[in-house]
Design an enzyme around this catalytic site. Structure first.
Site, mmCIF file in Angstrom:
data_model
loop_
_atom_site.group_PDB
_atom_site.id
_atom_site.type_symbol
_atom_site.label_atom_id
_atom_site.label_comp_id
_atom_site.label_asym_id
_atom_site.label_seq_id
_atom_site.Cartn_x
_atom_site.Cartn_y
_atom_site.Cartn_z
ATOM 1 C CE LYS A 1 -2.086 2.836 1.770
ATOM 2 N NZ LYS A 1 -1.811 4.833 1.625
ATOM 3 N N GLY B 1 6.377 6.478 7.398
ATOM 4 C CA GLY B 1 5.839 6.878 7.317
ATOM 5 C C GLY B 1 6.401 8.205 8.467
ATOM 6 C CB SER B 2 4.096 11.005 9.908
ATOM 7 O OG SER B 2 2.923 10.642 9.504
ATOM 8 C CB CYS C 1 13.842 8.822 6.942
ATOM 9 S SG CYS C 1 12.982 8.373 5.019
ATOM 10 C CD GLU D 1 12.720 5.234 8.476
ATOM 11 O OE1 GLU D 1 12.999 5.942 9.626
ATOM 12 O OE2 GLU D 1 13.183 5.588 7.000
ATOM 13 N N GLY E 1 2.710 6.158 12.456
ATOM 14 C CA GLY E 1 3.849 5.220 12.577
ATOM 15 C C GLY E 1 2.996 4.066 14.002
ATOM 16 C CD GLU F 1 10.693 13.993 10.571
ATOM 17 O OE1 GLU F 1 11.373 13.571 9.826
ATOM 18 O OE2 GLU F 1 9.646 13.487 10.599
HETATM 19 P P1 ADP Z 1 2.354 11.727 5.295
HETATM 20 O O1 ADP Z 1 1.558 12.352 5.734
HETATM 21 O O2 ADP Z 1 3.746 12.450 5.512
HETATM 22 O O3 ADP Z 1 1.722 11.402 3.952
HETATM 23 P P2 ADP Z 1 2.250 9.465 6.300
HETATM 24 O O4 ADP Z 1 3.010 8.627 7.801
HETATM 25 O O5 ADP Z 1 0.503 9.851 6.829
HETATM 26 O O6 ADP Z 1 3.208 10.282 5.949
HETATM 27 O O7 ADP Z 1 2.065 8.739 5.329
HETATM 28 C C1 ADP Z 1 2.932 7.241 4.898
HETATM 29 C C2 ADP Z 1 1.572 6.048 4.821
HETATM 30 O O8 ADP Z 1 1.130 5.175 5.642
HETATM 31 C C3 ADP Z 1 1.091 6.465 3.490
HETATM 32 O O9 ADP Z 1 0.953 5.216 2.846
HETATM 33 C C4 ADP Z 1 -0.455 6.735 3.943
HETATM 34 O O10 ADP Z 1 -0.930 6.706 3.235
HETATM 35 C C5 ADP Z 1 -0.066 5.626 5.280
HETATM 36 N N1 ADP Z 1 -1.497 6.090 6.180
HETATM 37 C C6 ADP Z 1 -1.824 7.315 6.719
HETATM 38 N N2 ADP Z 1 -2.606 6.728 7.676
HETATM 39 C C7 ADP Z 1 -2.834 5.562 8.254
HETATM 40 C C8 ADP Z 1 -3.734 4.241 8.554
HETATM 41 N N3 ADP Z 1 -4.129 4.800 10.128
HETATM 42 N N4 ADP Z 1 -3.110 3.721 9.042
HETATM 43 C C9 ADP Z 1 -2.445 2.939 7.970
HETATM 44 N N5 ADP Z 1 -1.944 3.964 7.188
HETATM 45 C C10 ADP Z 1 -1.782 4.380 7.450
#
Ligand code: ADP
Length: 496
Positions: A174, A226-227, A282, A248, A231, A380
């Site tokens: 995903k 991701g964020s 990152c 990460e 995470g 960050e």
């Molecule tokens: P950014 O805000 O920088 O896009 P995110 O951490 O929100 O970073 O996104 C990283 C990944 O996590 C993306 O693939 C996003 O679609 C996914 N994501 C966002 N919200 C959720 C959630 N609640 N559960 C699982 N995956 C998520």
């Protein structure tokens, strides 16, 4: 506009079951780039079912054969490097030299993990009892769920997909909702390399799809980049179902510059580490920890260098710094620049948008007189903003570096070998650089961070296999008689 992006499930490119789509935009022009399948829990479930079905054969495919497919992936990626890089630049903004580098990391990883197909090393060791043999081997886990960000839309997924595949797992991937087209182009390479249907499945969409993956009972491992906010949510969801999770997340990486540093080298490295990929790596440098004696010379040189950087469309070869990925990213940078000013930091250069009415461009920005407690020194920002903190000596520099809530990477510029080795010993980040910016990782070494950056797992190198394998310990008794375990060895030897 590129073709519409579909899901890839069980070897077929298909729409989301709901028929829903979402648009993505070129951050340099704000024009629609593509329309992608907006997946929900049903699509994720279909992808998990396909991955589960494909696992039966894939886990039995000899690992050297799996490796040959990865070598083919490396070849096809090499042929398509420019094409995928151009698409990536249009989709998330970074300059072509960087998007080519992004694809190159996946090529390197495909060769490395392809080679793992002839290793996947376990070990044997002598055992207590006579006529008995013991070994530990890596085993596949099953269906793996991957949730990835937009800043390295080929490299980061490759750190997860390639080790997961070589170890015999099947995958539901995903990617970020900001980069579905690049992700689909990457997945197409695996299809064309002959990966059997169902082994790698792509589900595009946003958090709804990601959460469905983290919640799916048949997904045994979640690997997330991701964020920090997202995470930790994913970690909580997945952990409540007993899944293994690799995280990460954020960083607040620092470069330390000592009075005896090579100034020119430091200026180059800091510039590209702070402003390359528009500060959205990152490992981007967002803190400059500078010793008092070199501070004014260094700051002056950095301001001069920053002013020479050309901000613009990443497709233009003359551009040094592309746009931020989207309006949300640009707004966050603006918010932190305001916070920095309010906190009393001194804005030396940048601090404003660099667009001509279109695109999410922001000028490389440098603050000095930043104190350790200011938010711009601790949180960050994920943009081209560098905060300079003055320190008196190495001990203080190390202390400032290590007090961060994050622990991905750090660097020191010094010509003093004793200071360099003390830094290696004392800096508590997952990656330490000496006379090198905080960016650029070799795929044969573990990548990951301490503290709030992760949860102790690492990606890349042979350590990168740990997320996607279980250890299986095997005992073979060839004595032809009952040898009772857990009784004294002397007794067994007498009975033998
Ligand atoms: P950014 O805000 O920088 O896009 P995110 O951490 O929100 O970073 O996104 C990283 C990944 O996590 C993306 O693939 C996003 O679609 C996914 N994501 C966002 N919200 C959720 C959630 N609640 N559960 C699982 N995956 C998520």
């Amino acid at each position: 506009m590129s073709d519409n992006v579909q899901n890839y499930i069980g070897g077929k490119w298909i729409q989301a079951q709901s028929g829903e789509t979402f648009p993505t935009y070129n951050p340099a022009t704000e024009e629609i780039l593509t329309v992608a399948a907006n997946s929900n829990a049903q699509d994720v479930d279909a992808a998990v079912k396909a991955a589960k079905a494909a696992y039966k054969n894939w886990r039995l495919t000899p690992a050297p054969r799996r490796g040959e497919i990865l070598f083919k992936v490396a070849q096809l990626l090499t042929e398509r490097k420019d094409q995928i890089a151009r698409l990536m630049t249009q989709e998330m903004g970074k300059i072509l030299a960087e998007t080519r580098g992004d694809v190159q990391e996946a090529i390197d990883m495909a060769y490395f993990m392809g080679g793992e197909g002839r290793r996947l090393l376990g070990y044997t060791a002598p055992v207590e009892m006579p006529n008995k043999f013991g070994m530990a081997m890596r085993d596949s886990v099953g269906v793996i769920g991957l949730i990835t960000p937009w800043n390295f839309p080929v490299a980061v997924p490759s750190w997860k997909i390639l080790p997961a595949l070589i170890a015999g797992n099947t995958i539901v991937f995903k990617p970020s909702e900001d980069t579905p087209a690049t992700s689909a182009a990457f997945v197409k390479v695996f299809e064309d390399a002959g990966l059997p249907a169902g082994v790698l499945n792509l589900v595009t969409g946003a958090g709804v799809a990601g959460a469905a993956l983290a919640n799916h009972p048949d997904v045994r491992v979640i690997s997330f980049t991701g964020s920090t906010d997202t995470g930790l949510k994913v970690y909580a969801q997945a952990a409540s179902l007993g899944k293994k999770v690799t995280l990460e997340m954020g960083g607040k990486n620092a470069i330390i510059v000592m009075d005896d540093a090579n100034l020119d080298l430091a200026v180059e490295a800091i510039t590209w580490s702070a402003f390359g990929t528009t500060g959205q790596r990152c490992t981007a440098t967002s803190r400059l920890i500078v010793q008092s004696g070199i501070k004014s010379k260094l700051i002056e040189a950095l301001v001069a260098k920053s002013k020479t950087l050309k901000v613009g469309d990443g497709l233009d070869d003359a551009t040094n710094v592309g746009p931020l990925v989207n309006a949300k990213g640009r707004d966050k940078v603006e918010k932190y620049v305001d916070i920095g000013k309010q906190e009393g930091a001194k804005l030396l250069v940048g601090g404003q948008r660099a667009d001509n009415g279109k695109g999410y461009f922001y000028a490389p920005t440098l603050f000095s007189d930043v104190s350790r407690t200011m938010r711009i020194a601790r949180e960050e920002i994920f943009g081209p903003v560098l905060s300079a903190i003055e320190v008196a000596n190495l001990d203080e520099a190390v202390e400032v570096n290590n007090e961060s809530a994050y622990g991905l990477s750090s660097s020191i510029f010094t010509e003093n070998v004793n200071a360099a080795f003390r830094a290696i010993r004392d800096l508590t980040t997952g990656i330490v650089y000496i006379n090198h910016g905080t960016t650029g990782a070799e795929i044969q070494f573990p990548f990951g961070g301490t503290r709030g950056t992760g949860n102790g797992m690492r990606e890349a190198g042979s350590a990168g296999l740990d997320s996607f394998t279980e250890w299986k310990s095997v005992y073979v008794d060839y004595s032809g008689r009952l040898q009772r375990a857990q009784i004294d060895t002397e007794t067994i030897l007498k009975e033998t």
